[in-house]
Design a protein around this motif. Sequence first.
Motif, PDB file in Angstrom:
ATOM      1  N   LEU A  35      11.138  -4.885  -5.907  1.00  0.00           N
ATOM      2  CA  LEU A  35      10.212  -3.893  -5.114  1.00  0.00           C
ATOM      3  C   LEU A  35      10.487  -2.373  -5.619  1.00  0.00           C
ATOM      4  CD1 LEU A  35       9.723  -5.355  -1.585  1.00  0.00           C
ATOM      5  CD2 LEU A  35       8.207  -5.556  -3.384  1.00  0.00           C
ATOM      6  N   TYR A  36      11.675  -2.016  -5.612  1.00  0.00           N
ATOM      7  CA  TYR A  36      12.231  -0.673  -6.053  1.00  0.00           C
ATOM      8  C   TYR A  36      11.763  -0.374  -7.368  1.00  0.00           C
ATOM      9  CZ  TYR A  36      14.963  -0.471  -1.819  1.00  0.00           C
ATOM     10  OH  TYR A  36      15.436  -0.561  -0.505  1.00  0.00           O
ATOM     11  N   GLU A  37      11.926  -1.601  -8.345  1.00  0.00           N
ATOM     12  CA  GLU A  37      11.680  -1.449  -9.656  1.00  0.00           C
ATOM     13  C   GLU A  37      10.398  -1.248  -9.669  1.00  0.00           C
ATOM     14  OE1 GLU A  37      13.816  -1.543 -12.322  1.00  0.00           O
ATOM     15  OE2 GLU A  37      15.598  -2.329 -11.285  1.00  0.00           O
ATOM     16  N   LYS A  38       9.412  -1.972  -9.066  1.00  0.00           N
ATOM     17  CA  LYS A  38       7.856  -1.924  -9.355  1.00  0.00           C
ATOM     18  C   LYS A  38       7.336  -0.379  -8.600  1.00  0.00           C
ATOM     19  CE  LYS A  38       4.164  -4.643  -7.688  1.00  0.00           C
ATOM     20  NZ  LYS A  38       3.622  -5.255  -6.588  1.00  0.00           N
ATOM     21  N   SER A  72       0.833  -1.242  -0.030  1.00  0.00           N
ATOM     22  CA  SER A  72       0.017   0.126  -0.028  1.00  0.00           C
ATOM     23  C   SER A  72       0.967   1.127  -0.062  1.00  0.00           C
ATOM     24  CB  SER A  72      -1.030  -0.145   1.278  1.00  0.00           C
ATOM     25  OG  SER A  72       0.000  -0.150   2.190  1.00  0.00           O
ATOM     26  N   ASN A  73       1.979   1.106   0.617  1.00  0.00           N
ATOM     27  CA  ASN A  73       2.904   2.260   0.552  1.00  0.00           C
ATOM     28  C   ASN A  73       3.166   2.631  -0.870  1.00  0.00           C
ATOM     29  OD1 ASN A  73       3.145   2.592   3.296  1.00  0.00           O
ATOM     30  ND2 ASN A  73       4.840   1.649   3.334  1.00  0.00           N
ATOM     31  N   ILE A  74       3.277   1.731  -1.818  1.00  0.00           N
ATOM     32  CA  ILE A  74       3.766   1.880  -3.103  1.00  0.00           C
ATOM     33  C   ILE A  74       2.580   2.780  -3.946  1.00  0.00           C
ATOM     34  CG2 ILE A  74       4.478   0.806  -5.474  1.00  0.00           C
ATOM     35  CD1 ILE A  74       5.891  -1.262  -3.891  1.00  0.00           C
ATOM     36  N   SER A  75       1.330   2.443  -3.542  1.00  0.00           N
ATOM     37  CA  SER A  75       0.435   3.263  -4.118  1.00  0.00           C
ATOM     38  C   SER A  75       0.564   4.733  -3.668  1.00  0.00           C
ATOM     39  CB  SER A  75      -0.863   2.805  -4.345  1.00  0.00           C
ATOM     40  OG  SER A  75      -1.103   1.772  -3.620  1.00  0.00           O
ATOM     41  N   LEU A  76       0.781   4.834  -2.398  1.00  0.00           N
ATOM     42  CA  LEU A  76       0.694   6.076  -1.697  1.00  0.00           C
ATOM     43  C   LEU A  76       1.957   6.962  -2.292  1.00  0.00           C
ATOM     44  CD1 LEU A  76      -0.020   7.809   0.788  1.00  0.00           C
ATOM     45  CD2 LEU A  76       2.120   6.596   2.191  1.00  0.00           C
ATOM     46  N   VAL A 116      11.492   8.137  -7.812  1.00  0.00           N
ATOM     47  CA  VAL A 116      12.619   7.887  -8.501  1.00  0.00           C
ATOM     48  C   VAL A 116      13.620   7.122  -7.709  1.00  0.00           C
ATOM     49  CG1 VAL A 116      14.897   9.295  -9.361  1.00  0.00           C
ATOM     50  CG2 VAL A 116      12.824  10.310  -9.429  1.00  0.00           C
ATOM     51  N   TYR A 117      13.991   5.899  -8.351  1.00  0.00           N
ATOM     52  CA  TYR A 117      14.917   4.963  -7.799  1.00  0.00           C
ATOM     53  C   TYR A 117      16.423   5.191  -7.977  1.00  0.00           C
ATOM     54  CZ  TYR A 117      16.670   0.012  -7.385  1.00  0.00           C
ATOM     55  OH  TYR A 117      17.376  -1.085  -7.095  1.00  0.00           O
ATOM     56  N   LEU A 118      17.041   5.406  -6.825  1.00  0.00           N
ATOM     57  CA  LEU A 118      18.495   5.747  -6.990  1.00  0.00           C
ATOM     58  C   LEU A 118      18.982   4.071  -6.667  1.00  0.00           C
ATOM     59  CD1 LEU A 118      19.084   8.910  -4.782  1.00  0.00           C
ATOM     60  CD2 LEU A 118      18.662   8.574  -7.214  1.00  0.00           C
ATOM     61  N   LYS A 119      19.530   3.571  -7.915  1.00  0.00           N
ATOM     62  CA  LYS A 119      20.022   2.310  -7.986  1.00  0.00           C
ATOM     63  C   LYS A 119      21.519   2.157  -7.805  1.00  0.00           C
ATOM     64  CE  LYS A 119      19.740  -2.132  -9.871  1.00  0.00           C
ATOM     65  NZ  LYS A 119      19.089  -3.074 -10.677  1.00  0.00           N
ATOM     66  N   ASN A 120      21.979   1.579  -6.769  1.00  0.00           N
ATOM     67  CA  ASN A 120      23.359   1.445  -6.561  1.00  0.00           C
ATOM     68  C   ASN A 120      23.810  -0.096  -6.344  1.00  0.00           C
ATOM     69  OD1 ASN A 120      22.579   1.344  -3.845  1.00  0.00           O
ATOM     70  ND2 ASN A 120      24.314   2.197  -3.037  1.00  0.00           N
ATOM     71  N   SER A 121      25.045  -0.349  -6.410  1.00  0.00           N
ATOM     72  CA  SER A 121      25.249  -2.117  -6.120  1.00  0.00           C
ATOM     73  C   SER A 121      25.340  -2.111  -4.439  1.00  0.00           C
ATOM     74  CB  SER A 121      26.626  -2.276  -6.475  1.00  0.00           C
ATOM     75  OG  SER A 121      27.522  -1.363  -5.976  1.00  0.00           O
ATOM     76  N   PHE A 122      25.047  -3.294  -4.088  1.00  0.00           N
ATOM     77  CA  PHE A 122      25.277  -3.463  -2.601  1.00  0.00           C
ATOM     78  C   PHE A 122      26.512  -3.287  -2.046  1.00  0.00           C
ATOM     79  CE2 PHE A 122      26.445  -6.004   1.007  1.00  0.00           C
ATOM     80  CZ  PHE A 122      25.535  -5.721   1.890  1.00  0.00           C
ATOM     81  N   LEU A 123      27.811  -3.319  -2.577  1.00  0.00           N
ATOM     82  CA  LEU A 123      29.120  -3.045  -2.316  1.00  0.00           C
ATOM     83  C   LEU A 123      29.213  -1.520  -2.045  1.00  0.00           C
ATOM     84  CD1 LEU A 123      31.668  -5.251  -4.317  1.00  0.00           C
ATOM     85  CD2 LEU A 123      31.007  -5.092  -1.793  1.00  0.00           C
ATOM     86  N   ARG A 124      28.681  -0.683  -3.221  1.00  0.00           N
ATOM     87  CA  ARG A 124      28.576   0.617  -2.762  1.00  0.00           C
ATOM     88  C   ARG A 124      27.956   1.210  -1.313  1.00  0.00           C
ATOM     89  NH1 ARG A 124      30.653   4.753  -2.589  1.00  0.00           N
ATOM     90  NH2 ARG A 124      30.448   6.778  -3.815  1.00  0.00           N
ATOM     91  N   LYS A 138      14.294   5.370 -13.039  1.00  0.00           N
ATOM     92  CA  LYS A 138      15.605   4.874 -12.306  1.00  0.00           C
ATOM     93  C   LYS A 138      17.008   5.620 -12.822  1.00  0.00           C
ATOM     94  CE  LYS A 138      16.361   0.718 -13.533  1.00  0.00           C
ATOM     95  NZ  LYS A 138      16.559  -0.968 -13.821  1.00  0.00           N
ATOM     96  N   VAL A 139      17.621   6.096 -11.650  1.00  0.00           N
ATOM     97  CA  VAL A 139      18.966   6.556 -11.954  1.00  0.00           C
ATOM     98  C   VAL A 139      20.074   5.750 -11.290  1.00  0.00           C
ATOM     99  CG1 VAL A 139      20.340   8.619 -11.544  1.00  0.00           C
ATOM    100  CG2 VAL A 139      18.109   8.932 -12.248  1.00  0.00           C
ATOM    101  N   PHE A 140      21.144   5.283 -12.004  1.00  0.00           N
ATOM    102  CA  PHE A 140      22.144   4.603 -11.310  1.00  0.00           C
ATOM    103  C   PHE A 140      23.254   5.470 -10.791  1.00  0.00           C
ATOM    104  CE2 PHE A 140      20.652   1.696 -14.526  1.00  0.00           C
ATOM    105  CZ  PHE A 140      20.500   0.644 -14.100  1.00  0.00           C
ATOM    106  N   THR A 141      23.597   5.233  -9.584  1.00  0.00           N
ATOM    107  CA  THR A 141      24.501   6.127  -8.727  1.00  0.00           C
ATOM    108  C   THR A 141      25.681   5.801  -8.587  1.00  0.00           C
ATOM    109  OG1 THR A 141      23.868   5.475  -6.647  1.00  0.00           O
ATOM    110  CG2 THR A 141      22.145   6.885  -7.573  1.00  0.00           C
ATOM    111  N   ASP A 142      26.018   4.458  -8.772  1.00  0.00           N
ATOM    112  CA  ASP A 142      27.451   3.933  -8.544  1.00  0.00           C
ATOM    113  C   ASP A 142      28.658   4.771  -8.952  1.00  0.00           C
ATOM    114  OD1 ASP A 142      26.717   1.917  -6.963  1.00  0.00           O
ATOM    115  OD2 ASP A 142      27.672   0.350  -8.124  1.00  0.00           O
ATOM    116  N   LYS A 143      28.510   5.435 -10.317  1.00  0.00           N
ATOM    117  CA  LYS A 143      29.823   5.999 -10.603  1.00  0.00           C
ATOM    118  C   LYS A 143      29.590   7.647 -10.659  1.00  0.00           C
ATOM    119  CE  LYS A 143      31.297   2.042 -13.315  1.00  0.00           C
ATOM    120  NZ  LYS A 143      30.780   1.366 -14.311  1.00  0.00           N
TER     121      LYS A 143
END
Length: 170
Positions: A136-139, A86-90, A98-106, A144-149
Amino acid sequence: MDNIILIGFMGSGKTAVGKKLAKKTGREFIDIDAEIVKREGMPIKKIFEDYGEKYFRKAETETARIILKKKNRVVAAGGGIVVKKSNISLLKKGGTVVYLKNSFLRSAERLKGKTDRPLFTDLKKARQLYNSRLGLYEKAADIKVFTDKKTVSMTADAVKKKTEGSGCGQ
Ligand code: S3P
């Protein structure tokens, strides 16, 4: 202007990017976790210790609902906000997500030595949590923005550009 809501795993830079982005786009910055801390009068870690995760998640939803009633904001959400459907629809109703996507290592690098995240105390468990959240983030995300670099400023610029392109600036 419509809200921009930043989601992503712990240590993806939502707060740092959110503050920069707010300045760059003339919006007000607001952090859901910081508001929870204010409302509850104690740090997140203590809320988890004294009342448990379920209580925290309830406070998180209530706080997000209040924050998203207003427009013209950049909102940084906690990494676990997507766990409740329900939070996703909220969030989606509240603005552009906007999903800030980074690797787990980062994330692990960014959070090294920090002790304020109750769900990032053990690397193995945190990695499992990271993996379980990816879908879930993708959904939840519109963008989506990749942030690692990227630096914080570069990420904020990328989000600004993409959200303006999506019509969020109006
Ligand atoms: C959590 C992320 C944290 C905070 C709480 C739980 C999670 O926020 O809300 O510790 O479940 O991923 P950040 O993503 O800002 O660290």
